[in-house]
Design a protein around this motif. Sequence first.
Motif, PDB file in Angstrom:
ATOM      1  N   TYR A   1     -50.929  29.945  15.725  1.00 29.24           N
ATOM      2  CA  TYR A   1     -50.213  31.010  16.709  1.00 29.24           C
ATOM      3  C   TYR A   1     -49.014  31.527  16.194  1.00 29.24           C
ATOM      4  N   GLY A   2     -48.296  30.320  15.651  1.00 30.40           N
ATOM      5  CA  GLY A   2     -46.773  30.762  15.090  1.00 30.40           C
ATOM      6  C   GLY A   2     -46.955  31.888  14.168  1.00 30.40           C
ATOM      7  N   THR A   3     -47.863  31.889  13.054  1.00 30.10           N
ATOM      8  CA  THR A   3     -48.163  32.923  11.988  1.00 30.10           C
ATOM      9  C   THR A   3     -48.834  34.234  12.708  1.00 30.10           C
ATOM     10  N   SER A   4     -49.666  34.089  13.463  1.00 28.66           N
ATOM     11  CA  SER A   4     -50.407  35.181  14.364  1.00 28.66           C
ATOM     12  C   SER A   4     -49.541  36.033  14.935  1.00 28.66           C
ATOM     13  N   MET A   5     -48.719  35.333  15.940  1.00 28.04           N
ATOM     14  CA  MET A   5     -47.590  35.840  16.650  1.00 28.04           C
ATOM     15  C   MET A   5     -46.603  36.573  16.035  1.00 28.04           C
TER      16      MET A   5
ATOM     17  N   CYS B   1     -58.485  31.850  18.869  1.00 28.75           N
ATOM     18  CA  CYS B   1     -57.295  32.033  19.544  1.00 28.75           C
ATOM     19  C   CYS B   1     -57.740  31.536  21.134  1.00 28.75           C
ATOM     20  N   LEU B   2     -58.881  31.951  21.417  1.00 29.98           N
ATOM     21  CA  LEU B   2     -59.559  31.579  22.928  1.00 29.98           C
ATOM     22  C   LEU B   2     -59.861  30.162  22.628  1.00 29.98           C
ATOM     23  N   LEU B   3     -60.581  29.582  21.507  1.00 29.99           N
ATOM     24  CA  LEU B   3     -61.116  28.547  21.346  1.00 29.99           C
ATOM     25  C   LEU B   3     -60.036  27.386  21.486  1.00 29.99           C
ATOM     26  N   LEU B   4     -58.901  27.623  20.818  1.00 34.74           N
ATOM     27  CA  LEU B   4     -57.739  26.749  20.636  1.00 34.74           C
ATOM     28  C   LEU B   4     -57.225  26.529  22.156  1.00 34.74           C
TER      29      LEU B   4
ATOM     30  N   LEU C   1     -49.726  50.468  20.779  1.00 29.53           N
ATOM     31  CA  LEU C   1     -49.518  50.138  22.452  1.00 29.53           C
ATOM     32  C   LEU C   1     -50.908  49.323  22.356  1.00 29.53           C
ATOM     33  N   GLN C   2     -52.059  49.847  22.090  1.00 28.94           N
ATOM     34  CA  GLN C   2     -53.358  49.138  22.158  1.00 28.94           C
ATOM     35  C   GLN C   2     -53.231  47.765  21.538  1.00 28.94           C
ATOM     36  N   LEU C   3     -52.759  47.776  20.281  1.00 27.75           N
ATOM     37  CA  LEU C   3     -52.668  46.305  19.634  1.00 27.75           C
ATOM     38  C   LEU C   3     -51.717  45.383  20.215  1.00 27.75           C
ATOM     39  N   PHE C   4     -50.633  45.850  20.907  1.00 30.20           N
ATOM     40  CA  PHE C   4     -49.643  45.014  21.496  1.00 30.20           C
ATOM     41  C   PHE C   4     -50.406  44.284  22.880  1.00 30.20           C
ATOM     42  N   ILE C   5     -51.090  45.295  23.466  1.00 27.44           N
ATOM     43  CA  ILE C   5     -51.849  44.811  24.937  1.00 27.44           C
ATOM     44  C   ILE C   5     -52.812  43.849  24.360  1.00 27.44           C
ATOM     45  N   ILE C   6     -53.617  44.032  23.489  1.00 32.52           N
ATOM     46  CA  ILE C   6     -54.560  42.952  23.163  1.00 32.52           C
ATOM     47  C   ILE C   6     -53.966  41.533  22.496  1.00 32.52           C
ATOM     48  N   SER C   7     -52.792  42.020  21.813  1.00 34.96           N
ATOM     49  CA  SER C   7     -51.956  40.581  21.236  1.00 34.96           C
ATOM     50  C   SER C   7     -51.745  39.700  22.447  1.00 34.96           C
ATOM     51  N   ILE C   8     -51.042  40.357  23.514  1.00 39.11           N
ATOM     52  CA  ILE C   8     -50.583  39.667  24.847  1.00 39.11           C
ATOM     53  C   ILE C   8     -51.909  38.732  25.245  1.00 39.11           C
ATOM     54  N   PHE C   9     -53.064  39.369  25.360  1.00 36.66           N
ATOM     55  CA  PHE C   9     -54.093  38.721  26.140  1.00 36.66           C
ATOM     56  C   PHE C   9     -54.876  37.492  25.209  1.00 36.66           C
TER      57      PHE C   9
ATOM     58  N   LEU D   1     -52.881  36.242  22.275  1.00 36.22           N
ATOM     59  CA  LEU D   1     -51.931  35.439  21.582  1.00 36.22           C
ATOM     60  C   LEU D   1     -51.185  34.792  22.642  1.00 36.22           C
ATOM     61  N   PHE D   2     -50.484  35.666  23.251  1.00 35.37           N
ATOM     62  CA  PHE D   2     -49.164  35.148  24.167  1.00 35.37           C
ATOM     63  C   PHE D   2     -49.679  34.317  25.281  1.00 35.37           C
ATOM     64  N   CYS D   3     -50.658  34.925  25.956  1.00 40.62           N
ATOM     65  CA  CYS D   3     -51.441  34.206  27.321  1.00 40.62           C
ATOM     66  C   CYS D   3     -51.787  32.708  26.852  1.00 40.62           C
ATOM     67  N   PRO D   4     -52.890  32.792  25.769  1.00 41.38           N
ATOM     68  CA  PRO D   4     -53.310  31.779  25.401  1.00 41.38           C
ATOM     69  C   PRO D   4     -52.495  30.588  24.947  1.00 41.38           C
ATOM     70  N   PHE D   5     -51.478  31.136  24.356  1.00 43.14           N
ATOM     71  CA  PHE D   5     -50.152  30.359  23.629  1.00 43.14           C
ATOM     72  C   PHE D   5     -49.495  29.520  25.025  1.00 43.14           C
ATOM     73  N   VAL D   6     -48.950  30.484  25.805  1.00 40.13           N
ATOM     74  CA  VAL D   6     -48.400  29.766  26.902  1.00 40.13           C
ATOM     75  C   VAL D   6     -49.460  28.912  27.697  1.00 40.13           C
ATOM     76  N   PHE D   7     -50.589  29.215  27.821  1.00 41.29           N
ATOM     77  CA  PHE D   7     -51.513  28.086  28.527  1.00 41.29           C
ATOM     78  C   PHE D   7     -51.546  26.829  27.802  1.00 41.29           C
ATOM     79  N   ILE D   8     -51.561  26.891  26.550  1.00 41.83           N
ATOM     80  CA  ILE D   8     -51.453  25.744  25.563  1.00 41.83           C
ATOM     81  C   ILE D   8     -50.346  25.067  25.711  1.00 41.83           C
ATOM     82  N   LEU D   9     -49.099  25.631  25.910  1.00 41.56           N
ATOM     83  CA  LEU D   9     -47.776  24.938  25.982  1.00 41.56           C
ATOM     84  C   LEU D   9     -47.732  24.220  27.302  1.00 41.56           C
ATOM     85  N   VAL D  10     -48.213  24.950  28.327  1.00 39.30           N
ATOM     86  CA  VAL D  10     -48.288  24.454  29.826  1.00 39.30           C
ATOM     87  C   VAL D  10     -49.097  23.211  29.850  1.00 39.30           C
TER      88      VAL D  10
END
Length: 297
Positions: free
Chosen positions: A229-233, A90-93, A174-182, A184-193
């Motif tokens: 990212y699509g499948t992971s998210m 995730c981070l590498l992409l 809750l832990q899983l959701f927070i980690i997923s934000i950091f 999956l969601f944040c890197p994906f938004v960064f990639i889109l921008v």
Amino acid sequence: MRIFQFIVFLSMYILSILGNSFLIFTIIVSPQLHTAMYYFLCNLSFIDLCYTSCTIPKLLFVLFSEILKISYTGCMIQMYVGVFLGGTECLLLAVMAYDRYIAICLPLYYTTIINWGVCRYCTVMILLGSFILCTIPNILKPLVFCRGNRMDHFACELLGVLELACGDIAAYKLQLFIISIFLLFCPFVFILVSYICIIISILKIKSTDSRLRTFSTCASHLTIVFMFYGTSMTMYMGRGMRFSSKSKFISLISKYVSLIYGVISPVSNPIIYSLRNNEVKRAFSKILEKYFISRLT
């Protein structure tokens, strides 16, 4: 069906090993590919090699022997390693998207911003970040199991293992959701921008050939990003908040989705980059000529 499944997964595993190994070999022995872009691509192929080797060999053994068992230690190792490698990818992409952004939007500053020291620093931070987010929380708060020992999955995937856990399940959710934000969601938004900025820069190029050539260097990465990212998210931010559901349909869909990012994506990465990247194809042709054709003649 098990014979058919064994043949399919064995074929995909062989393709993954051969494709990623040869891509790594091509990048290492080709001086023209010794750039930051292919350095990160080499790391991606290595991660994919480890990712498939973490789960598929055990799956092949199960399909061949019909012994549907895995030890507790083996299951935990498979889960922790799989989650760590997934977080690393995730981070590498995201870093690869940043590399393309600098190369296309700020080409005059590329060699200053993206140098080998920065590449090594990014590699260390990616590994450290994935370890902190994926591994340490599970080590500090290990899972406790009390819901049997039968898991409806082809591997010890995190959400499948969590279905057997007991105790404070809400805290894990809750832990899983927070980690997923950091991760999956944040890197994906960064990639889109990053790619929005890249597309704007590409549209400013007057030459159609140059525009297509520039975009072709990003198309392979974009394909892999949306596949992974699509499948992971879908799994970790969608189903992740309701993993306790006993629906057979949801369980079946989750297995197919995890197959995409756990098996099909690592197999597809070297094929996508080899077919769509002219530099890789030229380097591949030179290697064939140097190491194989010349020896045959």
